[in-house]
Motif scaffolding. Structure first.
Motif, mmCIF file in Angstrom:
data_model
loop_
_atom_site.group_PDB
_atom_site.id
_atom_site.type_symbol
_atom_site.label_atom_id
_atom_site.label_comp_id
_atom_site.label_asym_id
_atom_site.label_seq_id
_atom_site.Cartn_x
_atom_site.Cartn_y
_atom_site.Cartn_z
ATOM 1 N N LEU A 195 0.678 -1.196 0.234
ATOM 2 C CA LEU A 195 -0.097 -0.033 -0.027
ATOM 3 C C LEU A 195 1.034 1.142 -0.036
ATOM 4 N N GLU A 196 0.306 2.230 -0.838
ATOM 5 C CA GLU A 196 1.327 3.562 -0.759
ATOM 6 C C GLU A 196 1.057 4.412 0.268
ATOM 7 N N ALA A 197 -0.028 4.105 0.915
ATOM 8 C CA ALA A 197 -0.494 5.011 2.146
ATOM 9 C C ALA A 197 -1.440 4.126 3.068
ATOM 10 N N GLU A 198 -1.654 4.594 4.197
ATOM 11 C CA GLU A 198 -2.355 3.734 5.209
ATOM 12 C C GLU A 198 -3.877 4.351 4.885
ATOM 13 N N PRO A 199 -4.656 3.173 4.624
ATOM 14 C CA PRO A 199 -5.918 3.390 4.382
ATOM 15 C C PRO A 199 -6.714 4.451 5.329
ATOM 16 N N GLU A 200 -7.774 5.416 4.688
ATOM 17 C CA GLU A 200 -8.195 6.333 5.641
ATOM 18 C C GLU A 200 -9.970 5.775 5.837
ATOM 19 N N THR A 201 -10.272 4.802 5.124
ATOM 20 C CA THR A 201 -11.676 4.219 5.216
ATOM 21 C C THR A 201 -11.597 2.729 5.670
ATOM 22 N N PRO A 202 -12.891 2.144 6.082
ATOM 23 C CA PRO A 202 -12.675 0.625 6.557
ATOM 24 C C PRO A 202 -12.346 -0.191 5.176
ATOM 25 N N TRP A 203 -11.649 -1.192 5.241
ATOM 26 C CA TRP A 203 -11.319 -2.155 4.220
ATOM 27 C C TRP A 203 -11.888 -3.531 4.609
ATOM 28 N N GLY A 204 -12.028 -4.272 3.490
ATOM 29 C CA GLY A 204 -12.440 -5.443 3.649
ATOM 30 C C GLY A 204 -11.659 -6.730 2.732
ATOM 31 N N ILE A 205 -11.884 -7.843 2.956
ATOM 32 C CA ILE A 205 -11.373 -9.085 2.148
ATOM 33 C C ILE A 205 -12.395 -9.823 1.401
ATOM 34 N N PHE A 206 -12.311 -9.861 0.322
ATOM 35 C CA PHE A 206 -13.335 -10.764 -0.414
ATOM 36 C C PHE A 206 -12.650 -11.886 -1.216
ATOM 37 N N ILE A 207 -13.449 -13.032 -0.722
ATOM 38 C CA ILE A 207 -12.751 -14.258 -1.556
ATOM 39 C C ILE A 207 -13.937 -15.146 -2.124
ATOM 40 N N PRO A 208 -13.893 -14.947 -3.340
ATOM 41 C CA PRO A 208 -15.263 -15.888 -4.110
ATOM 42 C C PRO A 208 -15.398 -17.014 -3.802
ATOM 43 N N ARG A 209 -14.273 -17.888 -3.255
ATOM 44 C CA ARG A 209 -14.471 -19.335 -2.990
ATOM 45 C C ARG A 209 -13.147 -19.838 -2.262
ATOM 46 N N VAL A 210 -13.698 -20.442 -1.166
ATOM 47 C CA VAL A 210 -12.158 -20.968 -0.626
ATOM 48 C C VAL A 210 -12.673 -22.101 0.395
ATOM 49 N N GLY A 211 -11.951 -23.076 0.556
ATOM 50 C CA GLY A 211 -12.586 -24.153 1.475
ATOM 51 C C GLY A 211 -11.435 -25.279 1.388
ATOM 52 N N ASN A 212 -11.848 -26.278 2.317
ATOM 53 C CA ASN A 212 -13.362 -26.592 2.807
ATOM 54 C C ASN A 212 -13.387 -25.700 4.334
ATOM 55 N N VAL A 213 -12.574 -25.923 5.095
ATOM 56 C CA VAL A 213 -12.459 -25.185 6.230
ATOM 57 C C VAL A 213 -11.114 -24.307 6.478
ATOM 58 N N PHE A 214 -11.268 -22.892 6.961
ATOM 59 C CA PHE A 214 -9.968 -22.228 6.810
ATOM 60 C C PHE A 214 -10.208 -21.038 7.859
ATOM 61 N N GLU A 215 -8.748 -20.279 7.905
ATOM 62 C CA GLU A 215 -8.777 -19.152 8.877
ATOM 63 C C GLU A 215 -8.027 -18.048 7.737
ATOM 64 N N VAL A 216 -8.202 -16.768 8.224
ATOM 65 C CA VAL A 216 -7.515 -15.552 7.692
ATOM 66 C C VAL A 216 -7.048 -14.847 8.507
#
Length: 620
Positions: free
Chosen positions: A84-105
């Motif tokens: 990242l070129e700068a620290e984000p000023e707004t809330p961010w999120g992570i989108f994963i279209p498909r992952v499994g079967n069980v997992f941790e982030v």
């Protein structure tokens, strides 16, 4: 002139400063926009552990576990760096279209979310729906960041990891996640609800609608049953996309879901089988066995594939199944072209589209390395279910119209038959009245012949013999006249009214008894009508009484004759008593009395001794 030049110079300087400020501002906005733009993560490293062997290697997403490891179970840890070129000023999120079967982030060594238990095999499956993970504030930093996704993969369960997107929550969640969730999760809910509705309608029609087979026996319409079964199987199959933690472990649950998929295919083919009219042709009945084999083979090969951790067995069987279904649909399409109608054309189109989508799903999902792709059959099933529902409703409407026509025709036939029966009944009623009058005339003549005629014949014989006194001849003629009067009276007597019959006999015979010097005593109480004693029975009773009295007048030499009648419980009791000389009942018993009492269902008792003779009748 100088002030003007100074003003001009100042104006140019102001414009230049404004331009520079705008340029720097634009650069700042571009930098900020760049800092706030979503980032798609495709490259990194992966560490896998399969059958106790651990390997670390570069990876480019998407990562299809079954293709990479031949369906063997194991674990994987993906390290996905980004800058990242700068620290984000707004809330961010992570989108994963498909992952499994069980997992941790994890993000920058901080655990964000855990889905399922990483230490348990064949348990939950979170690869059925897209995942959105919010990123807490200040966790992202300017410069290098590291996203880590650790997963546990089960056998033949479509485990793996698709591309990952990190970015502002407003765009990642609202634009990417919600759209994917609507297609996969919400779509599964709607598809399941639609299938349940269609299946419920078809099942209700199957339970309530009856047809007539070739033998005229009622039977349920099979096409409704197969429609209901197909949609219920598909509803259960779609429900799997909503259940991250199934009630069974992956082995039995996977076999069950495969069986539901095969059951949907087989029931749909049986629906087509009946729609095409093949069920009525003996030469096509063999098709039912390979259709049943689709379900049996799916259960066997899915269980074998899961037991041996080799998805290739099930993939190969699906290819065989797809070939058979395609051949079946092709035969139906050709038959439809030869004998087209709206229902068959619609179903042929839906079936061809579904087979094409199934072939695409087999190639993409079962063979290719692409991960994150969803099946297309789930969407073609909507078209297939809509066509199925349309055909079912059209069939029901046609059957209802035919039934209404049949009911109307039947009602007209019934009305016509009722009119014919009414006319026939009127004719029979008239004939019955004529016959009744004829029978009544014949009866009267017969009774006059048997009664009055016999007395007159007796009088004639007495006259011809010259040996009878005038008194005997007079008694015979009086008996004839009394019997004629009693026969006339019997015509007007109510059925079963013994009291009225006795009163009529008293009225007719009391003068005769008085002229013969016999005192008449009347001891008749009120008695209930005797059931079953019709007009004929009343006449028989009248003749019986008359014969008893006639015997008293002729032979008894009595001075008193007594009538007694009353109720003994529910029994009507009738007595004729005289004080004559009596007779021996063991040797002399009037035969006609016994015959007449038996004919009317009365119990006859005769007691006689000098000075008292009793003729008793009892009716229940």
């Amino acid at each position: 002139m100088r002030p003007n030049r100074v003003s001009l110079v100042m104006s140019w300087l102001a414009m230049l400063l404004m331009g520079l400020a705008g340029l720097f501002g634009a650069c700042g906005v571009s930098a900020a926009s760049a800092a706030e733009a979503p980032i798609e993560l495709r490259q990194g490293t992966v560490t896998t552990t399969v059958d106790g062997v651990t390997r670390t290697e570069p990876v480019e997403l998407s990562y299809h576990w079954d293709r990479q490891h031949n369906g063997r179970p194991g674990t994987a840890s993906f390290d996905l760096p980004f800058t990242l070129e700068a620290e984000p000023e707004t809330p961010w999120g992570i989108f994963i279209p498909r992952v499994g079967n069980v997992f941790e982030v994890q993000l920058n060594d901080a655990l964000l979310q855990t889905y399922g238990d990483m230490k348990r095999n064949n348990d939950a499956d979170y690869a059925k729906a897209p995942i959105y993970v919010p990123v807490p504030g200040k966790l992202l930093r300017k410069g290098d960041n590291l996203l880590q996704i650790r997963l546990h993969a089960d056998t033949a369960r479509l485990a793996g990891l698709s591309q990952v997107v990190v970015g502002p929550a407003a765009s990642v969640r609202n634009e990417l996640f919600e759209s994917a969730n609507a297609w996969r999760f919400t779509g599964s809910v709607l598809l399941m609800a639609f299938s349940l509705i269609v299946g419920g309608i078809a099942l209700a029609l199957w339970l309530t609608q009856l047809d007539v087979d070739a033998n005229g026996m009622p039977r349920r319409v099979a096409i409704y049953f197969w429609a209901a079964l197909a949609e219920f199987f598909w509803a259960v199959r779609m429900a799997d996309g909503l259940v991250a933690e199934p009630p069974l472990s992956w082995g039995p649950w996977g076999v069950l879901m495969a069986a539901c998929y095969a059951g949907w295919a087989a029931a749909s083919m049986m629906f087509v089988y009946h729609l095409a009219g093949w069920a009525n042709e003996r030469r096509h009945r063999w098709v039912r066995w390979p259709v049943a084999g689709v379900v049996v083979g799916t259960v066997l090969f899915s269980a074998l594939s899961l037991q041996r951790d080799e998805p290739a067995w099930f993939t190969a069987w699906l290819a065989v199944e797809l070939v058979f279904v395609a051949a079946f649909v092709g035969a139906f399409a050709l038959a439809t072209l030869r004998h087209p109608n709206d229902d068959r054309l619609l179903m042929a189109g839906a079936a061809l589209v579904t087979v094409a989508f199934a072939a695409r799903d087999w190639l993409v999902v079962r063979l290719s390395d692409a991960y994150g792709e969803t099946t297309w059959v789930r969407y073609s099933s909507v078209f297939f279910g809509a066509v199925l529902l349309l055909i079912v409703l059209r069939r029901f409407r046609a059957a209802a119209v035919q039934a209404r026509g049949s009911v109307a025709a039947l009602a007209e036939r019934v009305a016509q038959r009722e009119r014919e029966l009414a006319a026939t009944y009127a004719e029979l009623e008239a004939a019955a009245q004529v016959q009744a009058r004829t029978h009544e005339r014949e009866r009267i003549l017969r009774e006059m012949h048997d009664g009055v005629g016999s007395h007159i014949s007796s009088a004639i014989r007495q006259l011809q013999s010259g040996q009878s006194s005038s008194g005997d001849l007079l008694r015979t003629l009086r008996d004839s006249l009394d019997q004629l009067k009693l026969q006339i009276d019997s015509i007007h007597l109510p059925p079963g009214d013994v009291g009225a019959l006795l009163a009529a006999a008293r009225y007719r015979l009391e003068p005769r008894l008085a002229s013969s010097g016999i005192e008449f005593e009347w001891a008749v109480d009120e008695v209930e009508p005797v059931e079953g004693l019709d007009a004929h029975g009343m006449r028989q009773l009248q003749f019986l009484l008359f014969e008893s009295i006639s015997n008293v007048l002729r032979h008894a030499e009595a001075t008193v004759l007594r009538f007694e009648a009353g109720m003994k419980g529910k029994t009507v009791q009738l007595r004729v008593i005289d004080n004559g000389k009596g007779f021996d009942t063991t040797r002399v018993m009037p035969r006609s009395l016994a015959e007449r009492s038996g004919a009317i269902g009365a119990r006859l008792t005769v007691e006689s001794r000098p000075g008292r003779t009793v003729v008793q009748l009892e009716f229940d």
